[in-house]
Design an enzyme around this catalytic site. Sequence first.
Site, PDB file in Angstrom:
ATOM      1  N   LYS A  54       0.844  -1.203   0.000  1.00 51.74           N
ATOM      2  CA  LYS A  54       0.000   0.000   0.000  1.00 51.74           C
ATOM      3  C   LYS A  54       0.874   1.246   0.000  1.00 51.74           C
ATOM      4  O   LYS A  54       0.655   2.177  -0.766  1.00 51.74           O
ATOM      5  CB  LYS A  54      -0.941   0.000   1.223  1.00 51.74           C
ATOM      6  CG  LYS A  54      -2.115  -0.959   1.070  1.00 51.74           C
ATOM      7  CD  LYS A  54      -2.895  -1.165   2.371  1.00 51.74           C
ATOM      8  CE  LYS A  54      -3.966  -2.231   2.158  1.00 51.74           C
ATOM      9  NZ  LYS A  54      -4.658  -2.641   3.384  1.00 51.74           N
ATOM     10  N   GLN A  98      -4.935  -1.333   9.449  1.00 51.79           N
ATOM     11  CA  GLN A  98      -4.897  -2.689   8.887  1.00 51.79           C
ATOM     12  C   GLN A  98      -5.531  -3.685   9.862  1.00 51.79           C
ATOM     13  O   GLN A  98      -5.189  -3.707  11.053  1.00 51.79           O
ATOM     14  CB  GLN A  98      -3.441  -3.069   8.573  1.00 51.79           C
ATOM     15  CG  GLN A  98      -3.276  -4.379   7.849  1.00 51.79           C
ATOM     16  CD  GLN A  98      -3.798  -4.378   6.413  1.00 51.79           C
ATOM     17  OE1 GLN A  98      -3.888  -3.339   5.764  1.00 51.79           O
ATOM     18  NE2 GLN A  98      -4.161  -5.537   5.920  1.00 51.79           N
ATOM     19  N   ASP A 121     -11.292   2.912   3.724  1.00 50.39           N
ATOM     20  CA  ASP A 121     -11.723   1.508   3.671  1.00 50.39           C
ATOM     21  C   ASP A 121     -13.242   1.397   3.496  1.00 50.39           C
ATOM     22  O   ASP A 121     -13.742   0.339   3.120  1.00 50.39           O
ATOM     23  CB  ASP A 121     -11.376   0.809   4.996  1.00 50.39           C
ATOM     24  CG  ASP A 121     -10.108  -0.023   4.927  1.00 50.39           C
ATOM     25  OD1 ASP A 121      -9.782  -0.521   3.845  1.00 50.39           O
ATOM     26  OD2 ASP A 121      -9.452  -0.152   5.978  1.00 50.39           O
TER      27      ASP A 121
HETATM   28  N1  GUN Z   1      -7.101  -6.627   6.106  1.00 53.31           N
HETATM   29  C1  GUN Z   1      -7.347  -7.392   5.012  1.00 53.31           C
HETATM   30  N2  GUN Z   1      -7.962  -6.652   4.068  1.00 53.31           N
HETATM   31  C2  GUN Z   1      -8.102  -5.410   4.565  1.00 53.31           C
HETATM   32  C3  GUN Z   1      -8.637  -4.205   4.052  1.00 53.31           C
HETATM   33  O1  GUN Z   1      -9.145  -4.117   2.928  1.00 53.31           O
HETATM   34  N3  GUN Z   1      -8.583  -3.132   4.893  1.00 53.31           N
HETATM   35  C4  GUN Z   1      -8.041  -3.193   6.128  1.00 53.31           C
HETATM   36  N4  GUN Z   1      -8.047  -2.092   6.855  1.00 53.31           N
HETATM   37  N5  GUN Z   1      -7.531  -4.298   6.626  1.00 53.31           N
HETATM   38  C5  GUN Z   1      -7.561  -5.398   5.852  1.00 53.31           C
END
Ligand code: GUN
Length: 297
Positions: A54, A98, A121
Amino acid sequence: MAATVIDGKAFAAKVRGQVAEHVARLKAEHGITPGLAVVLVGEDPASQVYVRNKGKQTVEVGMNSIEHKLEATTSQDDLLALIAKLNADPSVHGILCQLPVPDHIDGDTIINAIDPAKDVDGFHISNVGLLGTGQDAMVPCTPLGCLMMLRDHHGSLSGMNAVVIGRSNIVGKPMANLLLGDSCTVTIAHSRTADLPAVVRGADIVVAAVGRPQMVPGDWIKPGATVIDVGINRIDKPEGGTRLVGDVDYDSCAEVAGAITPVPGGVGPMTIACLLANTVTACCRANGLDAPQGLTA
Ligand code: GUN
């Protein structure tokens, strides 16, 4: 006739290109650089890989990446204090914590502490409610990526029968709401659905998001249907080693479907591309500018 393979890798590169263009314009015309803050608590190896990717892609499209890596023992109060600081920081337009967070922290409490306008998100209850009522929301990245690919392939989705297999808050439910917003007739199927094969056979669009490797065989698929495979499962190869497979049995589904996303290289790359798109959208809205066309639901 073999199915058209929907190339998510190429599509994601196109989306990132559009994001980069918008970022360049925001800088040149308004002197604004979008900023994405990613918070990781603990040392989960998979999360570390996601967070690294990311950050890398955020910088590649010209945005600022702000990473906060916290000890696994960080208290919920300390994490909430960091979120409050990021909420108040005008150089931060998107915030992502996350998941999963360690057991002593309540994930929902953290998500709902993020300013909904910065919730890239799309997990905050305000954004869930906005999406559910057809209003402008920050939309979860994976379903947004699926929607973009479906719109690109079909143009209009109006009147199509869509079956979403899986009812998670992250994929299944928001995906169903997005398809409803595009005037599909939507069924959400799940582990208790009666006669799942018959339900799936009625679908013009199948979105599989259950997390069970190769669960959907080709004989469940209506000839010509579009299959979007959200699954990413690692399985053992008979000859040793492992490989990634989706929630659908690719080979048999590709024989029947009109179009299908592969694993890897389908939905996966779209998720981070849509996170970047959401960050630009959040930045535009924070500055009273129109969100970029084509990058939102
Ligand atoms: N963990 C796995 N996929 C995601 C996601 O799309 N967003 C977040 N914040 N954590 C994750």
